[in-house]
Structure formats: C-alpha cells, structure tokens
Design a protein around this motif. Structure first.
Motif, PDB file in Angstrom:
ATOM      1  N   ALA A  16       0.825  -1.212   0.000  1.00 39.69           N
ATOM      2  CA  ALA A  16       0.000   0.000   0.000  1.00 39.69           C
ATOM      3  C   ALA A  16       0.856   1.257   0.000  1.00 39.69           C
ATOM      4  O   ALA A  16       0.430   2.315  -0.457  1.00 39.69           O
ATOM      5  N   ARG A  17       2.055   1.136   0.519  1.00 40.65           N
ATOM      6  CA  ARG A  17       2.927   2.303   0.644  1.00 40.65           C
ATOM      7  C   ARG A  17       4.366   1.901   0.357  1.00 40.65           C
ATOM      8  O   ARG A  17       4.791   0.812   0.745  1.00 40.65           O
ATOM      9  N   VAL A  18       5.102   2.782  -0.301  1.00 42.27           N
ATOM     10  CA  VAL A  18       6.510   2.539  -0.599  1.00 42.27           C
ATOM     11  C   VAL A  18       7.334   3.728  -0.106  1.00 42.27           C
ATOM     12  O   VAL A  18       6.925   4.883  -0.256  1.00 42.27           O
ATOM     13  N   ARG A  19       8.451   3.429   0.487  1.00 38.10           N
ATOM     14  CA  ARG A  19       9.383   4.483   0.888  1.00 38.10           C
ATOM     15  C   ARG A  19      10.449   4.631  -0.197  1.00 38.10           C
ATOM     16  O   ARG A  19      11.167   3.677  -0.523  1.00 38.10           O
ATOM     17  N   VAL A  20      10.512   5.812  -0.785  1.00 38.87           N
ATOM     18  CA  VAL A  20      11.535   6.083  -1.792  1.00 38.87           C
ATOM     19  C   VAL A  20      12.790   6.583  -1.081  1.00 38.87           C
ATOM     20  O   VAL A  20      12.729   7.552  -0.317  1.00 38.87           O
ATOM     21  N   HIS A  21      13.889   5.895  -1.315  1.00 34.15           N
ATOM     22  CA  HIS A  21      15.180   6.295  -0.757  1.00 34.15           C
ATOM     23  C   HIS A  21      15.888   7.101  -1.852  1.00 34.15           C
ATOM     24  O   HIS A  21      16.437   6.546  -2.801  1.00 34.15           O
ATOM     25  N   VAL A 224      15.828  -2.196  -2.930  1.00 34.23           N
ATOM     26  CA  VAL A 224      16.375  -2.489  -4.267  1.00 34.23           C
ATOM     27  C   VAL A 224      16.899  -1.198  -4.886  1.00 34.23           C
ATOM     28  O   VAL A 224      16.352  -0.115  -4.689  1.00 34.23           O
ATOM     29  N   HIS A 225      17.968  -1.357  -5.646  1.00 35.04           N
ATOM     30  CA  HIS A 225      18.671  -0.212  -6.235  1.00 35.04           C
ATOM     31  C   HIS A 225      18.995  -0.583  -7.681  1.00 35.04           C
ATOM     32  O   HIS A 225      20.016  -1.213  -7.952  1.00 35.04           O
ATOM     33  N   PHE A 226      18.088  -0.203  -8.589  1.00 32.40           N
ATOM     34  CA  PHE A 226      18.252  -0.625  -9.986  1.00 32.40           C
ATOM     35  C   PHE A 226      18.789   0.510 -10.850  1.00 32.40           C
ATOM     36  O   PHE A 226      18.476   1.677 -10.635  1.00 32.40           O
ATOM     37  N   HIS A 227      19.575   0.119 -11.819  1.00 34.59           N
ATOM     38  CA  HIS A 227      20.072   1.072 -12.809  1.00 34.59           C
ATOM     39  C   HIS A 227      19.390   0.793 -14.144  1.00 34.59           C
ATOM     40  O   HIS A 227      19.076  -0.352 -14.471  1.00 34.59           O
ATOM     41  N   ASP A 228      19.179   1.866 -14.890  1.00 36.50           N
ATOM     42  CA  ASP A 228      18.386   1.755 -16.107  1.00 36.50           C
ATOM     43  C   ASP A 228      19.240   1.582 -17.357  1.00 36.50           C
ATOM     44  O   ASP A 228      18.781   1.859 -18.469  1.00 36.50           O
ATOM     45  N   ASP A 249      15.294   2.527  -4.060  1.00 31.95           N
ATOM     46  CA  ASP A 249      16.244   3.617  -4.280  1.00 31.95           C
ATOM     47  C   ASP A 249      16.020   4.221  -5.663  1.00 31.95           C
ATOM     48  O   ASP A 249      15.794   3.497  -6.644  1.00 31.95           O
ATOM     49  N   SER A 250      16.135   5.535  -5.759  1.00 34.90           N
ATOM     50  CA  SER A 250      16.085   6.190  -7.069  1.00 34.90           C
ATOM     51  C   SER A 250      16.704   7.570  -6.944  1.00 34.90           C
ATOM     52  O   SER A 250      16.984   8.047  -5.844  1.00 34.90           O
ATOM     53  N   SER A 251      16.899   8.190  -8.094  1.00 35.50           N
ATOM     54  CA  SER A 251      17.632   9.455  -8.166  1.00 35.50           C
ATOM     55  C   SER A 251      16.765  10.494  -8.865  1.00 35.50           C
ATOM     56  O   SER A 251      16.311  10.266  -9.994  1.00 35.50           O
ATOM     57  N   ALA A 269      15.216   6.975 -12.433  1.00 34.79           N
ATOM     58  CA  ALA A 269      14.746   8.315 -12.106  1.00 34.79           C
ATOM     59  C   ALA A 269      13.569   8.234 -11.137  1.00 34.79           C
ATOM     60  O   ALA A 269      12.635   7.456 -11.336  1.00 34.79           O
ATOM     61  N   THR A 270      13.621   9.052 -10.093  1.00 28.45           N
ATOM     62  CA  THR A 270      12.553   9.041  -9.084  1.00 28.45           C
ATOM     63  C   THR A 270      11.194   9.355  -9.729  1.00 28.45           C
ATOM     64  O   THR A 270      10.178   8.753  -9.362  1.00 28.45           O
ATOM     65  N   GLU A 271      11.175  10.275 -10.677  1.00 22.33           N
ATOM     66  CA  GLU A 271       9.898  10.641 -11.303  1.00 22.33           C
ATOM     67  C   GLU A 271       9.280   9.471 -12.069  1.00 22.33           C
ATOM     68  O   GLU A 271       8.062   9.268 -12.022  1.00 22.33           O
ATOM     69  N   ASP A 272      10.108   8.706 -12.798  1.00 22.85           N
ATOM     70  CA  ASP A 272       9.577   7.548 -13.523  1.00 22.85           C
ATOM     71  C   ASP A 272       9.019   6.522 -12.534  1.00 22.85           C
ATOM     72  O   ASP A 272       7.970   5.913 -12.765  1.00 22.85           O
ATOM     73  N   LEU A 273       9.754   6.342 -11.427  1.00 23.60           N
ATOM     74  CA  LEU A 273       9.299   5.434 -10.371  1.00 23.60           C
ATOM     75  C   LEU A 273       7.971   5.903  -9.782  1.00 23.60           C
ATOM     76  O   LEU A 273       7.030   5.110  -9.628  1.00 23.60           O
ATOM     77  N   VAL A 274       7.887   7.184  -9.449  1.00 22.90           N
ATOM     78  CA  VAL A 274       6.683   7.705  -8.791  1.00 22.90           C
ATOM     79  C   VAL A 274       5.477   7.635  -9.733  1.00 22.90           C
ATOM     80  O   VAL A 274       4.359   7.334  -9.306  1.00 22.90           O
TER      81      VAL A 274
END
Lengths: 334, 334
Positions: A16-21, A224-228, A249-251, A269-274
C-alpha cells in the motif's frame, strides 16, 4: 498534475505504501561532471524534502581526493540537518555514506543519524572499487557498523554487483546471499541490493529475493537499487514490489545517469518510479509536480536536460493539451 | 552476446514464447525527421528478418501528402516481398497499414497478405487524426476489413489512446472495450492496444485486459503497443505478459522515439524488450547482437544515436570488459 493522469489502479499483491530512498544528492551528483556549489546542494535537499521525500541520502564522507564532487560533505550536512528535526511524519532521514571508521567519526561528529557502507558481491569490483578482497572489505566495515549502531545510528549496507559484474559476467545467487548474510551479521539494519551495471531482469530479481528469504533474510530488511542501463529498472522494481519489497532507491531526475555519457550509471529516475507507483495506487507521499520542478531546476544548474523520461514529458508542458500538438502532428492521417 | 547476460530465469505464469511485432520501418521511420531512401529501408527490413524478427510492419499505403516518409510504399513492398516466401518458420509476415479502401486496393495489388487499420478509442483523437467521429471512422474501416478478409489477408486493428488522451485525459475502460468489440465485429483478427501518449501503468494494463476478457474478448486476440514517454513501457509489458499476452509491438532501436524531439512518440525499443524477454527465459527467436548492430547501422543513417538504452549500452562495447572502466571510474572508492 491536475489532469487525472496517471489513473490509479490499486493492484492486488502490491504494498500500500513505498518508501523512496532518494540518492540524487549523493549517488547522482557524485557521477555528474559538473561541480555543484554547496549552497545549491543544500537547496536541492530542501526542495526534495518539500516535494515529500522522507529519506534523502545527502553525501559521502569519502576522502575528497577520490570524489571531489562530494568534498563539501562537512559543510552540506549541517546546512540540511534541520530537516531531520521536522515534527512527526515530516521528519526527513538524511543518511550519509561512510567508507571507513574515519569517515564515520566525521559524520557522527556532525550529528549524522543514518549511515551507509558500500560493499561488493564480487571480488573483481571489491578490488577495483576498494582495492580489497570481499573479506577484507567486510573486515573494514565491521567496526564501522558496530560503532554506528553503538551511537544509535541506522546502518544501511549497499551491496553492488548483485546481478552481473563487468569482469565476471553473471553473479551466482548464493554468492550474493552469502555477502548479504555477513552484512546483516555485522549489524546492518537494511540492505540495498544494487544492480550496478543494470543487467538484471524481473525473473532474476524474484529469484534473488526468494533465495535471500530461503537463507533467512526477511524481505522487510531489503531495498532495491536498480540502474536503467538496459531500460530494465522499472520492470525490475515491479517484480520487487510483487515480492513485497517496500523500499526503493532512485535518483531525482535520473541524476548520475546522463544517457550519452560514457560514465553513465543510469540511476532509475525518481519521477519515472513515482509515476508507476501512483498509477498502481501506491502511496509515496511525494508531490510529482514539485519533484519534477526540482529536477528541471537542477538540470538547469548542470546545463543539460534530465535523462528522466517523465521529467522530459512533463517539463515545459503546462497541461496535457500541449502533448496534443505532438501526437496530432506525428500521427496525422495514418 | 557471449557473456551469459542477461541470465535467463524462466518465471512461472509467463508465456514460453512471445511474438515481437516489429514496427520500426513503418511507425518508427514515419516519425523520424530524416527521409530514408527506399534501398536503405529494404535493407533495414532484410536485416531485421535476418536478426530473427518474423513480423515486420513494412510501410503504410497512406496518401503521400500526409506522410512523405512513407511515400515509397509501392516500391518498398515488392523489394522485400521475398521474405514472406521463405520456407516454414523462416517466413516473415509483412503487414502494411491501410487508411482506407483505396490504400487497401494498392496494397493487395502488390501482394500484401497482412494489413492493418488505425482506429482511435477517443473522439478527440479520431477527429484530430482522421477528421471523423469514432463511428464514422469505423464505418470507413468496415469495407476495408471485409475486403481484406475476402482476399485472404490478415487484418489487424490498431486502437490508439487506450489509456489516456491528450485532450480528454483518462480514458474509461468501457469506452476502449466498446471500440475493441466493434473492431472484432468488423472482422479484425488481432487488436493492438496502443498507449499513444505513454501514460499507462501496470495496474491500468491489467484492468483493461481484464475488462476486455469480461466482455468476451480473448487475450489471444490482443497485442500491446506501449510508448516509453514516461518510462513505463517495459513494466507495462511485464503486466501484459503476466495476463497472458504473447504479441508485443516494439520498434528496433526505439525508432520514432528520439527522446529530445518534441514529436517523440517514444516507441518501446525492441532491444530493451528482448533483453527483458530473454532474461525471463522467454523464446523470441531474435538474435540480440544482430538486432543491435542493425539499429546502430540505421542510427548512422539517421545521423543520431539510438534512444534505446540497450543499444546504447551494447553499442561500441565489444565485450562487457569495456563496461568495467566506466563502473570503476564512477564508483572509485565510495
């Protein structure tokens, strides 16, 4: 974001909820060619907090010789420390990377409450990055993590090359599991599984998380810390969410992953994730519009466009009506 | 690709084989600024076939006034038609887009065996793209599809704006389902669900596929066509695969989706798709190395780098050892 997009479709089996690092100020700027003034960095961290991010990795207490981009760590951390004292749910965690005991001492002296160490799953990368074997690097980290915990600080363990290694190719699951277990035994309270060269695919992610569970590592301790690098980061994230992972994790703006640079690490990218998380009806607490504006502002400082697709799609278009002209032109009378 | 990457992890609940419907020569080149000579296009299609693609959408029999990039359709189709006569599993399907009855007649006269029509789920885009209502456009397509089927040709129905529309915002599921049912009733044997502005997320994809099933549309008749405008295309594809979809549209090298062009449609790159599919242990019949070489060759013709992340990651790096220098430099002594 008043357009109603993305539409939210809460999906069974997802958290239900995710913490973005958020790693943009540290992992992102560390890999950018441009040196950013400390005042700009401090404003960046504040803007990220104001956009709703509640974990922002600020900097690294590495020797300035190795990472000149982060040589201002001792000025930056105090400049943002007030964010950690915001009341209740507004408080922001501000982890910093510490390469060794000396770095930890400097960080703790400045009031750091969360630190991270950076280990490798493979011998080749441990040698290239730390000039040590995996065993030697874990021996180096042991007193760092122990001291951090004694001081009441949170201790995150980054583990790089969890899926593939540029020298060794595929990385066996049990190799990764073994180093994870040892990082937990040192006292790390969270592990961040890094796909440093971006070669993982969703089935590989599920297989690694399953193997970790079978070895007694609970999913709740894992990020998790993925690179694109190969475009797989978001699909891999979806697989991790399905497995129950709730820290990603995202940037911001994809910092550190400029697609045309040879040194691109390709941070998600944090925006793509969000965009994806909100489309899945997952709560993040993040205001995507404010976050995108922050990334556009930082891209202006760096003098190049953001590599985030969502930032590019949203930036400069005040409404979705603007998109219409493009679609109309490109599809006219097919 | 002798590195063993991506590692293959066959995953429960996913199809064993996926058919990639390659749209680069048509949807890709149509949206590129550069006019490509017909000889180069013919070589492109042959190279794609030699890389293992077995469905390559070649061109569009639209009036040259609207799409000058495809004005050579009547020379291109005969130049590649021999691929359809390759024996057995090597035969390549070569669909072409036909906007109306006149276009269909021209295509059939040249021996086309697969055609496609291009409909819209929304009134706004039907008006902008076809200068018709949705009803009027379906009336226009009815005799086209009927005649194609009489001639023994396959008939694909593209449906654009299935998730969001630049004028209307979110597109209701039942609106999409309604137009899909009508396209099937016209005689289309396959529907391609298009996320033309790239706003979909994985839960939305699952919800639409479920709604279509509930309305009697079997998954086996459905293909997905995602755009990477917001970076979601591959995660959306994963959701579609989990639902049982086995036909996925993509564009070699991400043609038509140059990330810095205002007119970018952001086609999912075939290479990024294939990296994920092979990582999931899904058979595609595609040789990723040959495909990447083809996209690099085409990017040279267009005078700009491919927007595909996988192409950028693989191109110019003869082995994964080359990647190592980047990783080492960028992570040195964190």
């Amino acid at each position: 974001m008043t357009t109603g997009l993305p539409m939210a479709f809460p999906t069974e089996g997802l958290p239900a909820r995710v913490r973005v690092h958020e790693v943009g100020p540290r992992d992102g700027l560390q890999n950018e060619a441009t040196l950013v003034p400390v005042e700009v960095k401090a404003e960046f961290v504040h803007r990220l907090a104001d956009a709703g991010l509640r974990t922002v990795e600020v900097t690294s207490f590495v020797h300035p010789k190795w990472v000149p981009q982060l040589a201002d760590a001792e000025r930056l951390l105090p400049a943002v420390a007030g964010l950690a004292d915001r009341p209740g749910a507004d408080a922001v965690r501000l982890p910093v990377l510490v390469p060794n005991k000396r770095g930890l001492d400097r960080a703790l002296a400045l009031g750091a409450r969360d630190v991270a160490v950076f280990a490798s799953a493979t011998e080749s990368f441990a040698r290239a990055n730390l000039n040590r074997t995996v065993d030697e690097s874990l021996e180096m980290f042991a007193p760092v993590v122990a001291r951090a915990r004694e001081a009441g600080a949170g201790a995150r363990g980054y583990l790089s090359m969890c899926f593939g290694d540029p020298w060794e190719g595929p990385v066996p699951l049990d190799r990764v599991v073994g180093v994870c277990r040892r990082l937990l035994d040192l006292g790390c309270d969270e592990l961040s599984l890094g796909d440093t060269i971006g070669v993982a695919t969703p089935g590989h992610v599920t297989a690694l998380l399953t193997a970790l569970n079978e070895a007694g590592v609970p999913t709740g301790r894992l990020a998790v810390h993925f690179h694109d690098t190969y475009g797989q980061a978001l699909a891999n994230t979806l697989a991790a969410l399905r497995h129950g992972v709730t820290t990603v994790d995202s940037s911001a703006g994809g910092l550190g992953g400029c697609p045309y640079a040879r040194s691109a690490t390709g941070n998600l990218a944090t925006e793509d994730l969000v965009w994806m998380l909100h489309g899945l009806g997952i709560d993040t607490g993040i205001d995507l519009g404010r976050l995108t504006a922050t990334s556009v502002w930082m891209a202006d400082h760096l003098g190049r466009p953001s590599p985030s697709r969502t930032v590019r799609a949203l930036a400069g278009r005040s409404t979705f009506q603007d998109v219409s002209r493009d679609s109309r032109d490109s599809h006219k009378e097919q």
